[in-house]
Scaffold this motif. Structure first.
Motif, PDB file in Angstrom:
ATOM      1  N   SER A  18       0.825  -1.209   0.000  1.00  0.00           N
ATOM      2  CA  SER A  18       0.000   0.000   0.000  1.00  0.00           C
ATOM      3  C   SER A  18       0.859   1.258   0.000  1.00  0.00           C
ATOM      4  O   SER A  18       0.394   2.336  -0.372  1.00  0.00           O
ATOM      5  N   ALA A  19       2.097   1.127   0.407  1.00  0.00           N
ATOM      6  CA  ALA A  19       3.009   2.280   0.402  1.00  0.00           C
ATOM      7  C   ALA A  19       3.812   2.370  -0.891  1.00  0.00           C
ATOM      8  O   ALA A  19       4.652   3.249  -1.036  1.00  0.00           O
ATOM      9  N   ASP A 192       8.109  12.360  -4.474  1.00  0.00           N
ATOM     10  CA  ASP A 192       7.113  12.651  -3.450  1.00  0.00           C
ATOM     11  C   ASP A 192       7.631  13.706  -2.470  1.00  0.00           C
ATOM     12  O   ASP A 192       6.928  14.680  -2.140  1.00  0.00           O
TER      13      ASP A 192
ATOM     14  N   ARG B   6       5.989  12.618  11.800  1.00  0.00           N
ATOM     15  CA  ARG B   6       4.995  11.996  10.922  1.00  0.00           C
ATOM     16  C   ARG B   6       5.626  11.853   9.552  1.00  0.00           C
ATOM     17  O   ARG B   6       6.161  12.802   9.002  1.00  0.00           O
ATOM     18  N   VAL B   7       5.560  10.678   9.018  1.00  0.00           N
ATOM     19  CA  VAL B   7       6.092  10.428   7.694  1.00  0.00           C
ATOM     20  C   VAL B   7       4.910  10.170   6.770  1.00  0.00           C
ATOM     21  O   VAL B   7       4.224   9.173   6.885  1.00  0.00           O
ATOM     22  N   VAL B   8       4.659  11.111   5.899  1.00  0.00           N
ATOM     23  CA  VAL B   8       3.469  11.064   5.052  1.00  0.00           C
ATOM     24  C   VAL B   8       3.893  11.048   3.595  1.00  0.00           C
ATOM     25  O   VAL B   8       4.795  11.788   3.190  1.00  0.00           O
ATOM     26  N   LEU B   9       3.257  10.185   2.838  1.00  0.00           N
ATOM     27  CA  LEU B   9       3.480  10.165   1.395  1.00  0.00           C
ATOM     28  C   LEU B   9       2.270  10.767   0.715  1.00  0.00           C
ATOM     29  O   LEU B   9       1.130  10.478   1.094  1.00  0.00           O
ATOM     30  N   THR B  10       2.503  11.591  -0.275  1.00  0.00           N
ATOM     31  CA  THR B  10       1.380  12.238  -0.953  1.00  0.00           C
ATOM     32  C   THR B  10       1.184  11.725  -2.374  1.00  0.00           C
ATOM     33  O   THR B  10       0.084  11.801  -2.916  1.00  0.00           O
ATOM     34  N   LEU B  11       2.223  11.235  -2.993  1.00  0.00           N
ATOM     35  CA  LEU B  11       2.120  10.732  -4.361  1.00  0.00           C
ATOM     36  C   LEU B  11       2.276   9.223  -4.424  1.00  0.00           C
ATOM     37  O   LEU B  11       1.649   8.555  -5.218  1.00  0.00           O
ATOM     38  N   MET B  12       3.133   8.721  -3.596  1.00  0.00           N
ATOM     39  CA  MET B  12       3.540   7.329  -3.678  1.00  0.00           C
ATOM     40  C   MET B  12       2.590   6.448  -2.888  1.00  0.00           C
ATOM     41  O   MET B  12       2.069   6.851  -1.863  1.00  0.00           O
ATOM     42  N   GLY B  13       2.386   5.232  -3.358  1.00  0.00           N
ATOM     43  CA  GLY B  13       1.559   4.291  -2.629  1.00  0.00           C
ATOM     44  C   GLY B  13       0.088   4.459  -2.953  1.00  0.00           C
ATOM     45  O   GLY B  13      -0.294   5.125  -3.909  1.00  0.00           O
ATOM     46  N   SER B  14      -0.762   3.876  -2.133  1.00  0.00           N
ATOM     47  CA  SER B  14      -2.201   3.880  -2.420  1.00  0.00           C
ATOM     48  C   SER B  14      -2.976   3.942  -1.120  1.00  0.00           C
ATOM     49  O   SER B  14      -2.417   3.991  -0.047  1.00  0.00           O
ATOM     50  N   ILE B  17      -2.370   6.197   2.393  1.00  0.00           N
ATOM     51  CA  ILE B  17      -1.307   7.199   2.393  1.00  0.00           C
ATOM     52  C   ILE B  17      -1.051   7.807   1.028  1.00  0.00           C
ATOM     53  O   ILE B  17      -0.132   8.565   0.845  1.00  0.00           O
ATOM     54  N   MET B  22       2.125   2.456  -7.821  1.00  0.00           N
ATOM     55  CA  MET B  22       3.211   2.401  -8.794  1.00  0.00           C
ATOM     56  C   MET B  22       3.118   1.176  -9.681  1.00  0.00           C
ATOM     57  O   MET B  22       3.709   1.124 -10.747  1.00  0.00           O
ATOM     58  N   GLY B  23       2.420   0.147  -9.225  1.00  0.00           N
ATOM     59  CA  GLY B  23       2.263  -1.043 -10.033  1.00  0.00           C
ATOM     60  C   GLY B  23       3.579  -1.715 -10.364  1.00  0.00           C
ATOM     61  O   GLY B  23       3.796  -2.196 -11.467  1.00  0.00           O
ATOM     62  N   LEU B  24       4.456  -1.769  -9.406  1.00  0.00           N
ATOM     63  CA  LEU B  24       5.770  -2.344  -9.669  1.00  0.00           C
ATOM     64  C   LEU B  24       5.708  -3.867  -9.639  1.00  0.00           C
ATOM     65  O   LEU B  24       4.931  -4.456  -8.916  1.00  0.00           O
ATOM     66  N   VAL B  25       6.524  -4.482 -10.423  1.00  0.00           N
ATOM     67  CA  VAL B  25       6.590  -5.935 -10.472  1.00  0.00           C
ATOM     68  C   VAL B  25       7.902  -6.393  -9.851  1.00  0.00           C
ATOM     69  O   VAL B  25       8.964  -5.967 -10.289  1.00  0.00           O
TER      70      VAL B  25
END
Lengths: 385, 77
Positions: A18-19, A192, B6-14, B17, B22-25
């Motif tokens: 999820s991250a 990000d 606080r560690v916050v992601l705004t673009l990365m992940g789903s 957060i 990213m749909g990484l394989v």
């Protein structure tokens, strides 16, 4: 420093995915490994790791100051002469550095020892900055580790602060080999943090960078690339097709060209020359230096350019014990004294000490059954107890 | 080293957060710009991929064409 076995969070795979941390498992093998963690005292962190990291970085900058306009140094590092002006100009213009990672041997005997400096294209920063922090918070909540536990980790907030300083009003391009899973993750994470600093950003594959006939590098929308973060080594930039255009293009690069000096293993003997017997350095010599014989028959042999442990050989009593295959070595080798890594349950940990804008601010640990840390080494979290 | 961070992601992940996956394989990783190739004894090792910066055909942009020439993307060599 202790290695403490602990239960895994039963939902960590889902948390990782999820991250956006999808490279937690590589080829079916664990990369992220929370079946144990490394525990440090605050004194070990502050006096054993943080202070030496700042000191080593300061020595590195002093070395660059000496080397930058000295033909003797630049030749010993095998830096191509055509790029000496690019490297020098970036230093004298004071082009800023975003980050770097020192790899240290720590926890066996005595002070931390510098193994090498990943000054140009360090990866694993997402795991270090974000995912091991998530582990700490959840492991405390779930009574996996003591409630008092802390972590040496302000990487994330430092990155955001430094982007504000480096970015100014510029649009930031982030370039790299986006088909590589780990590189894509690193770029996405840094994008990000830049976005959180207020920068407008564009992610672009290094192969998609274009060159206009006015000498300007451009993106796929023909937008001029004024400021670019590149997760792509300088030595490859120099040799690639557009390398010769770097000198005339107005693009400012992060990491800056002067980092090409520090990402070269040749800094290890040069640091030892400048700061002999420094407690955080290992004796090191260029292989063609007669003084290399001082190391005797036991040493580590490293190519000037090498990544992920490739072509590194561990020689003991004249016998090569371990050697990582790879394509490097054409530019020559250095020899470095053996620094025995601590052995915890037959695992050898190497500490990655992170600098953001030259400030030590975080720790990551890679562990391996092999005493040469390579691309299959596992990432374990740490805590301050 | 402060537990209140606080560690916050705004673009990365789903989901909780972020908004973009990213749909990484998962696959073998060899560090920046490296690729895994077969070595001796059935082992693989990493070597650089030398396509890189300026290596794709069609990336020299001429203003006279009125547009950009990224059409060669995906090639290499």
């Amino acid at each position: 420093m202790q290695r403490i076995v602990c239960p895994e969070r039963d939902d960590w795979h889902a948390t990782a995915e999820s991250a956006g941390f999808d490279f937690h498992t590589i080829d079916g093998e664990r990369y992220w490994d929370e079946r144990a963690y490394y525990a440090f005292t605050l004194d070990e962190i502050e006096r054993g790791i943080e202070t030496p990291t700042a000191e080593i970085d300061a020595m590195c900058l002093e070395l660059v100051g000496h080397a930058i306009d000295d033909e003797n140094y630049l030749r010993r590092l095998k830096l191509p002469e055509a790029f000496w002006p690019l490297i020098s100009e970036s230093w004298h213009r004071d082009d800023g550095s975003l980050y770097g990672r020192l790899d240290l041997s720590f926890g066996a005997h005595g002070p931390a020892k510098l193994l090498e400096y990943n000054a140009d294209t360090p990866t694993s920063i997402f795991e270090a900055a974000v995912f091991q922090w998530t582990w700490l918070e959840q492991a405390i909540e779930r009574n996996i580790i003591p409630k008092r536990a802390d972590q040496f980790n302000s990487i994330h907030e430092r990155l955001i602060e430094v982007w504000k300083k480096l970015g100014g009003a510029h649009h930031l391009h982030l370039a790299g080999m986006t088909e590589n899973t780990e590189d894509a993750g690193t770029l996405a994470y840094l994008e990000d943090t830049a976005s959180q600093a207020g920068l407008k950003t564009t992610l672009i594959d290094i192969e998609d960078i274009g060159l206009r006939d006015d000498g300007q590098f451009v993106d796929l929308d023909d937008r001029p690339i004024e400021l670019a973060f590149k997760l792509y080594p300088w030595e490859w930039m120099f040799h690639d097709a557009f390398g010769a255009k770097l000198l005339s293009a107005p693009t400012r690069w992060i990491e800056p060209p002067w980092k090409a000096i520090l990402s070269n293993k040749g800094i290890l003997p040069l640091l030892w020359e400048m700061f002999p017997n420094h407690p955080n350095l290992l004796p090191a010599y260029f292989e063609d230096d007669p003084n290399a014989a001082r190391l005797g028959t036991s040493f580590v042999r490293k190519p000037l350019y090498s990544r992920e442990g490739a072509n590194v050989a561990l020689v003991s009593a004249g016998t090569t014990l371990v050697e990582q295959e790879g394509p490097y070595g054409a530019e020559g080798f250095i020899r470095q004294a053996l620094a025995p890594l601590p052995n915890f349950a037959d695992q050898y940990p190497v500490l990655g000490s992170w600098l953001v804008d030259h400030v030590p601010c975080g720790l990551s640990i890679r562990e391996d059954e092999n005493p040469i840390t390579g691309n299959t080494s596992r990432f374990l979290p740490h805590a301050i107890l | 080293m402060k537990r209140s961070r606080r560690v916050v992601l705004t673009l990365m992940g789903s989901a909780a957060i972020g908004a973009v996956s990213m749909g990484l394989v998962p696959r073998r990783d060899c560090g920046p710009g490296n690729e895994a190739v077969p070595g001796t004894g059935g082992r693989t090792y990493c070597r650089p991929v030398y396509r890189g910066f300026g290596g794709t055909p069609g990336r020299l942009h001429g203003h006279a064409h009125g547009g950009h020439g990224h059409g060669g993307h995906g090639g290499g060599g």
